[in-house]
Structures are given as structure tokens and as C-alpha cells.
Scaffold this motif. Structure first.
Motif, short mmCIF file in Angstrom:
data_model
loop_
_atom_site.label_atom_id
_atom_site.label_comp_id
_atom_site.label_asym_id
_atom_site.label_seq_id
_atom_site.Cartn_x
_atom_site.Cartn_y
_atom_site.Cartn_z
N UNK A 116 54.76 9.28 -6.17
CA UNK A 116 54.09 9.65 -7.41
C UNK A 116 52.78 10.37 -7.13
N UNK A 137 61.87 6.07 -16.57
CA UNK A 137 61.78 4.62 -16.79
C UNK A 137 60.47 4.09 -16.24
N UNK A 138 60.09 2.91 -16.70
CA UNK A 138 58.93 2.23 -16.15
C UNK A 138 59.13 0.73 -16.31
N UNK A 139 58.55 -0.03 -15.38
CA UNK A 139 58.72 -1.48 -15.40
C UNK A 139 57.39 -2.18 -15.19
N UNK A 198 51.82 -3.86 -9.05
CA UNK A 198 51.83 -5.24 -9.54
C UNK A 198 50.97 -6.07 -8.60
N UNK A 212 53.22 2.88 -9.74
CA UNK A 212 53.43 1.52 -10.26
C UNK A 212 52.75 0.52 -9.34
N UNK A 220 62.14 6.75 -10.60
CA UNK A 220 62.33 6.32 -11.99
C UNK A 220 62.78 7.43 -12.93
N UNK A 221 63.46 8.43 -12.41
CA UNK A 221 63.93 9.52 -13.27
C UNK A 221 65.43 9.44 -13.54
N UNK A 279 65.33 -0.32 -10.70
CA UNK A 279 65.24 0.74 -11.71
C UNK A 279 66.62 1.29 -12.03
#
Lengths: 94, 261
Positions: free
Chosen positions: A11, B155-157, A36, A34, B143-144, B119
């Protein structure tokens, strides 16, 4: 100062910062990665805050890796963060 | 090929929520509220299909507001700007132009799976639904959801207290010109995709299927129901109230919107 680095296969990592008296200040890390837990964003930025402006990229990456040791990173790497910092410093003023 | 059996979905009594159109900030709050409900065991695993009452830019949890959004452009077009609880990238939403859904599930559903694998796992049924409509789509990690003709969705989590939220927005149609007036899309982001124009990256489902948006959603629900089982459900009043409180204390505040300035 503003630096961006798109991690290959990952990303976008963005770093905004100022240099004051030879140190990295007001470090803000952002991007479409992302993490966490979410607090890891501040942990990583804090690990860069105050470093001397001539800190080697490898050492910046090492600091970030330590700060994120208990976090899960997806699409972002300590090396990628360090590269975004390097680009911000190289790019000069925004 | 997934090595995980779809039968694991069948271990749960899946609930379907189809919202009436609601404002973007309420969608943000409902995602957190329902994630907490599933985490606490007060609600069974749930699929929620979103309907939007207003245009929106939804930015990821870790995105910089000023780097991603042209606030003046958003205001000019009456686009509401909100921040969600998951990472990932900014999305430009217009009611009727997107298909958005959330899955709230126990993390045990994806136990032993890497984040990246989870995902693709969560959207397997959507790829099946699209395939049944003649759209050959696949997962492009991380995530595509993409196709030969272009990207379809993302998508996202996020995970919390043993529950996972997985949400997805797919483009049904897109006003690329308007998108470029409200989002700031940098060149660096596109650097390893080999595509010069951000507008060209997306190929919406309307063009790919020729079907009305509702027909695609119906097929998705039917596919989920057939594969995993699905009981029609609705928001409980206390869930709605919890979301309203979250709008007041969190999602509707400048502090949250500017969490990453």
C-alpha cells in the motif's frame, strides 16, 4: 515536508514531518495500509519523532520495527516507512 | 484456489440486514456497533447490505484527510466526508453508484488463515455471484476485486474482541470527473500499477453486466443464501441507538474526522 512511497505489492505509505534544530519533528504517518491495533500508527510515528535528521534509513526502519513489534502490519513495512521518511527529507519543502 | 471449505460458513446462523438509505456517518457507526454486538455474542454473524442517503467520501482509518480529500470540491458537490474504522483507501460514493456490504463474523471463521488469505476468503461468494452474471472477477491481493477490464471494488477489515468486520465497496457506476474533483489521487499510488489515469483503473459493474444495480444485489444475496444459509433480519432498536451514540461521541466529531490530519 512530505514523502510518499508505494510499497511494491503493498500500500501507499505517506510521511509528513518538519525538521527543527536538526531533528525530525511533527511526524505524521498515513496511508491506505492496514494495522492492528490502530494505535500502532502513533507508536510508529513516535519512534521516528526526534531522531536526528541524518539518521540512516536502516536505523529508522529498525526503530519502526521495534515500535510495531506487537502490531499486525498489512501492506506497510518498517522499510517502507523509512523510505517515505527519506523521500520527505530529500523532497524538501512541500 | 482456497484450501478452506465453504462449509465453515455453514457453522453459523447468518443474518441479513438490508438498510433503508441512511447517511454516511451512520453507516460508519453501525459498522462499529454491529461489530461489537457480534463480538459480544448478542447478534449472530451478519451480512449487511448498505443503501446510501447521501454522496460521500469515505477515507480509511489511517489516511490523511488533507492528503486524500479536496474538501472544497467535496463541499461544492454536496459530498459528505467521513472516516471509517478500517484501513484501506478513500472511496467516492454516490447513492445508486455503489454496492456496499459488511460481514460481521467471529474470527474463528478465518482461524489459521493469514490476513491476506482471509480477504479473499470473505469475498469468495461475491466472485461466484459475479461469475454467474458473466463477470469474470478475481482477487488481487491484498484487497482488490478486479477483472480483465479493470478494478471493480475494494475490501477492508478490522478485528476486535474476537470478531472481524470485513466490508466491501464495488463500483456499479462512476462519475470519474466528479471523483477527481473530490479525491486527491497521487501519482505515487499508481506507480506499480502501470496505469496513468486514476479514472481508467475502475470498470464498473453496470458496464460489465448491463443489469440494474438491484439485480446484482439480489443475485449476491441469493448466492450467499445458497452457499451459507441466510435468515432475513433487521436492526434492533438498541443497535440503532448504539450507532446514534457513536455518531455523537465519535464518527460525527471533527476529532475523529481529523484523527490523521
Amino acid at each position: 515536508m512530505h514523502g510518499e512511497y508505494k510499497i511494491p505489492g503493498g500500500k501507499l505509505v505517506v510521511v509528513d514531518l518538519n525538521v527543527t534544530d536538526g531533528a525530525l519533528r511533527d511526524v505524521v504517518l498515513s496511508g491506505d495500509f492496514f494495522l492492528e491495533p490502530a494505535e500502532a500508527l502513533e507508536w510508529m510515528a513516535a519512534a521516528i519523532e526526534g531522531l536526528p535528521v541524518d539518521t540512516p534509513v536502516e536505523m529508522i526502519a529498525e526503530r519502526v520495527r521495534g515500535a510495531a513489534a506487537h502490531a499486525e502490519l498489512l501492506g506497510i513495512t518498517p522499510e517502507g516507512v523509512a523510505e517515505a521518511v527519506r523521500r520527505a527529507l530529500q523532497g524538501g519543502a512541500q | 484456489m482456497s484450501t478452506y471449505p465453504s462449509s465453515s460458513w455453514r457453522a453459523y446462523d447468518w443474518q441479513l440486514i438490508r438498510d433503508a438509505p441512511i447517511i454516511p456517518v451512520m453507516h460508519m457507526a453501525l459498522d462499529e456497533a454491529l461489530l461489537e454486538e457480534v463480538a459480544a455474542g448478542r447478534r449472530p454473524p451478519t451480512l449487511r447490505i448498505w443503501e446510501w442517503a447521501a454522496s460521500a467520501v469515505v477515507i480509511g482509518r489511517f489516511q490523511s484527510l488533507r492528503n486524500e480529500v479536496d474538501l472544497e470540491g467535496a463541499q461544492r458537490h454536496g459530498v459528505q466526508v467521513v472516516r471509517r474504522i478500517t484501513g484501506g483507501g478513500a472511496m467516492f460514493i454516490e447513492p445508486g453508484n455503489t454496492i456496499t456490504y459488511s460481514i460481521y463474523a467471529p474470527v474463528e471463521l478465518v482461524a489459521g488463515m493469514s490476513m491476506v488469505d482471509s480477504y479473499a476468503f470473505f469475498d469468495r461468494w461475491v466472485l461466484d455471484a459475479l461469475a454467474s452474471l458473466g463477470v469474470e472477477a478475481w482477487y488481487q491481493p491484498i484487497n482488490d476485486i478486479t477483472s480483465a477490464a479493470g478494478k471493480i471494488g475494494g475490501a477492508a477489515q478490522t478485528r476486535r474482541n474476537g470478531a472481524v468486520l470485513h466490508h466491501v465497496t464495488m463500483a456499479y457506476d462512476i462519475d470519474s470527473a466528479k471523483m477527481l474533483e473530490v479525491l486527491r489521487i497521487g501519482r505515487e499510488k499508481l506507480s506499480d500499477k502501470g496505469i496513468a489515469s486514476a479514472a481508467k483503473r475502475v470498470d464498473p459493474l453496470r458496464r460489465q453486466t448491463g443489469l440494474p444495480r438491484d439485480a446484482i444485489i439480489e443475485r449476491m444475496i441469493e448466492t450467499f443464501r445458497t452457499q451459507n444459509g441466510l435468515t432475513d433480519s433487521a436492526l434492533k432498536p438498541e443497535e440503532w441507538q448504539a450507532a446514534e451514540r457513536l455518531v455523537e461521541t465519535k464518527f460525527g466529531t471533527e476529532e475523529w474526522l481529523r484523527a490523521v490530519p
